[in-house]
Design a protein around this motif. Sequence first.
Motif, mmCIF file in Angstrom:
data_model
loop_
_atom_site.group_PDB
_atom_site.id
_atom_site.type_symbol
_atom_site.label_atom_id
_atom_site.label_comp_id
_atom_site.label_asym_id
_atom_site.label_seq_id
_atom_site.Cartn_x
_atom_site.Cartn_y
_atom_site.Cartn_z
ATOM 1 N N ARG A 140 0.845 -1.196 0.000
ATOM 2 C CA ARG A 140 0.000 0.000 0.000
ATOM 3 C C ARG A 140 0.881 1.246 0.000
ATOM 4 O O ARG A 140 2.012 1.222 0.506
ATOM 5 N N ARG A 141 0.340 2.313 -0.548
ATOM 6 C CA ARG A 141 1.060 3.574 -0.534
ATOM 7 C C ARG A 141 0.636 4.384 0.686
ATOM 8 O O ARG A 141 -0.555 4.512 0.983
ATOM 9 N N VAL A 142 1.629 4.940 1.359
ATOM 10 C CA VAL A 142 1.388 5.769 2.540
ATOM 11 C C VAL A 142 1.462 7.221 2.104
ATOM 12 O O VAL A 142 2.529 7.693 1.666
ATOM 13 N N ASP A 143 0.344 7.936 2.192
ATOM 14 C CA ASP A 143 0.288 9.349 1.820
ATOM 15 C C ASP A 143 0.226 10.211 3.070
ATOM 16 O O ASP A 143 -0.651 10.012 3.931
ATOM 17 N N LEU A 144 1.137 11.186 3.151
ATOM 18 C CA LEU A 144 1.143 12.135 4.264
ATOM 19 C C LEU A 144 0.962 13.536 3.709
ATOM 20 O O LEU A 144 1.571 13.891 2.688
ATOM 21 N N SER A 145 0.132 14.317 4.362
ATOM 22 C CA SER A 145 -0.061 15.718 3.994
ATOM 23 C C SER A 145 0.501 16.577 5.118
ATOM 24 O O SER A 145 0.022 16.520 6.261
ATOM 25 N N LEU A 146 1.537 17.366 4.795
ATOM 26 C CA LEU A 146 2.249 18.161 5.794
ATOM 27 C C LEU A 146 2.196 19.630 5.406
ATOM 28 O O LEU A 146 2.001 19.977 4.233
ATOM 29 N N SER A 147 2.393 20.494 6.370
ATOM 30 C CA SER A 147 2.366 21.928 6.103
ATOM 31 C C SER A 147 3.516 22.617 6.824
ATOM 32 O O SER A 147 3.862 22.249 7.949
ATOM 33 N N ILE A 148 4.123 23.601 6.153
ATOM 34 C CA ILE A 148 5.184 24.410 6.759
ATOM 35 C C ILE A 148 4.876 25.878 6.515
ATOM 36 O O ILE A 148 4.085 26.234 5.624
ATOM 37 N N SER A 149 5.519 26.717 7.283
ATOM 38 C CA SER A 149 5.300 28.156 7.165
ATOM 39 C C SER A 149 5.949 28.694 5.889
ATOM 40 O O SER A 149 6.926 28.131 5.377
ATOM 41 N N TYR A 150 5.415 29.815 5.387
ATOM 42 C CA TYR A 150 6.018 30.474 4.232
ATOM 43 C C TYR A 150 7.398 31.039 4.562
ATOM 44 O O TYR A 150 8.191 31.327 3.656
ATOM 45 N N ASN A 151 7.698 31.205 5.847
ATOM 46 C CA ASN A 151 8.996 31.730 6.245
ATOM 47 C C ASN A 151 10.096 30.675 6.184
ATOM 48 O O ASN A 151 11.288 31.010 6.273
ATOM 49 N N ASN A 152 9.733 29.393 6.061
ATOM 50 C CA ASN A 152 10.714 28.314 6.013
ATOM 51 C C ASN A 152 11.108 27.984 4.580
ATOM 52 O O ASN A 152 10.361 28.241 3.634
ATOM 53 N N ASP A 153 12.290 27.377 4.438
ATOM 54 C CA ASP A 153 12.784 26.962 3.132
ATOM 55 C C ASP A 153 12.180 25.597 2.788
ATOM 56 O O ASP A 153 12.380 24.613 3.506
ATOM 57 N N PHE A 154 11.458 25.544 1.684
ATOM 58 C CA PHE A 154 10.798 24.304 1.284
ATOM 59 C C PHE A 154 11.799 23.189 1.054
ATOM 60 O O PHE A 154 11.565 22.034 1.432
ATOM 61 N N TYR A 155 12.951 23.484 0.427
ATOM 62 C CA TYR A 155 13.914 22.449 0.064
ATOM 63 C C TYR A 155 14.567 21.827 1.297
ATOM 64 O O TYR A 155 14.904 20.636 1.301
ATOM 65 N N ILE A 156 14.739 22.632 2.346
ATOM 66 C CA ILE A 156 15.251 22.062 3.597
ATOM 67 C C ILE A 156 14.217 21.104 4.194
ATOM 68 O O ILE A 156 14.541 19.989 4.615
ATOM 69 N N ALA A 157 12.967 21.541 4.222
ATOM 70 C CA ALA A 157 11.890 20.689 4.741
ATOM 71 C C ALA A 157 11.751 19.428 3.890
ATOM 72 O O ALA A 157 11.540 18.320 4.414
ATOM 73 N N GLN A 158 11.891 19.574 2.577
ATOM 74 C CA GLN A 158 11.789 18.421 1.679
ATOM 75 C C GLN A 158 12.864 17.388 1.993
ATOM 76 O O GLN A 158 12.597 16.188 2.046
ATOM 77 N N LYS A 159 14.112 17.853 2.208
ATOM 78 C CA LYS A 159 15.212 16.938 2.516
ATOM 79 C C LYS A 159 15.007 16.253 3.869
ATOM 80 O O LYS A 159 15.257 15.055 4.017
ATOM 81 N N VAL A 160 14.531 17.012 4.870
ATOM 82 C CA VAL A 160 14.282 16.433 6.193
ATOM 83 C C VAL A 160 13.254 15.315 6.108
ATOM 84 O O VAL A 160 13.438 14.225 6.660
ATOM 85 N N ILE A 161 12.171 15.573 5.395
ATOM 86 C CA ILE A 161 11.103 14.573 5.268
ATOM 87 C C ILE A 161 11.602 13.337 4.527
ATOM 88 O O ILE A 161 11.367 12.194 4.947
ATOM 89 N N LYS A 162 12.323 13.529 3.433
ATOM 90 C CA LYS A 162 12.787 12.407 2.628
ATOM 91 C C LYS A 162 13.801 11.561 3.383
ATOM 92 O O LYS A 162 13.776 10.323 3.298
ATOM 93 N N ASP A 163 14.674 12.211 4.153
ATOM 94 C CA ASP A 163 15.664 11.452 4.932
ATOM 95 C C ASP A 163 14.982 10.556 5.961
ATOM 96 O O ASP A 163 15.411 9.413 6.192
#
Length: 313
Positions: A215-238
């Motif tokens: 099965r595929r696990v889908d997560l919906s997450l939210s971050i502030s506009y003040n944060n860097d998306f690419y940093i958050a993306q790397k944290v989640i993927k790691d």
Amino acid sequence: MGLLLLLSEAADSADMEASSAPEPTLNDAIHGLVEKPETTLNAIVEFFASLWTAFLNAIPSIILAIIVLIIGLILTKLCVKLMSKGLSKTKLELTVVKFTTQITKIVLYVLLLTIVLSMLGIPSTSVITVIGTAGVAIGLALQNSLSNVAGGFILMLTKPFKIGDYIVTNGVEGFVTHISIMHTRLDSVTNQAIFVPNGLAVNATIINNSGNDTRRVDLSLSISYNNDFYIAQKVIKDIIEAHELVDKTKPIDVRMKEHGESAIIITARSWCKTEDYWTVYFDLTEQIRKAFIENDIEIPFNQLDVHIDNIGK
């Protein structure tokens, strides 16, 4: 000769009167009971005596029928048990095994009842006729129930789910624990027993969460506009890649889904075995929350700003 002729004419006249006399009524019977109690008592004694004689004559047949009934019940249970064990050792699914066992049990009980009644002197044709008539009457009275029986056969043939699967249907969900002729039993995650009529299960949409191995696990997450998306993306993927139950042979996607009113919405998708779905889902949710705090990634929430301008005016 004249006397004999008169007696003969009198006898003929009495016979004619007796033949033309009206049939006895209830009042006549009561009058006879009062006037001739000995005759009435003798008739009653004779009736019960004949009834007792008939009962004594039927005792051997009754005893034999009871013996056959007891032996038949034992043999029926033994046959059903052996059939269940034999079918369970085959490649047939547990759903088919249990359903077939139930049908066999009903057929054997009907056959045993027919044999016992025939031994008591009731013709087998009459027994079959009564059973057939009763079946038609019950069928007309329980039309909805017959649709459930038909639904049970359809479920057995089409196999949209089997025992042990986690399904969602008719607004309820749970693990399939039993499929009978009339109902399908689900045990919810809170251990509630849910009985779904087979007729509804056949005609409704069924979501079988256990139908596939992964099965595929889908997560919906939210971050502030003040944060860097690419940093958050790397944290989640790691975090997803580090989880031991995540299937690394399938793609792991962490992408920006949309620009929300007060946050950037991120979708994270990964794969795992079906039985590990909820473990992976909850683990990733908790670990990502912890990682966001450690990396100063803000999770926004709705706020209400109230401005008060110069109350004294």
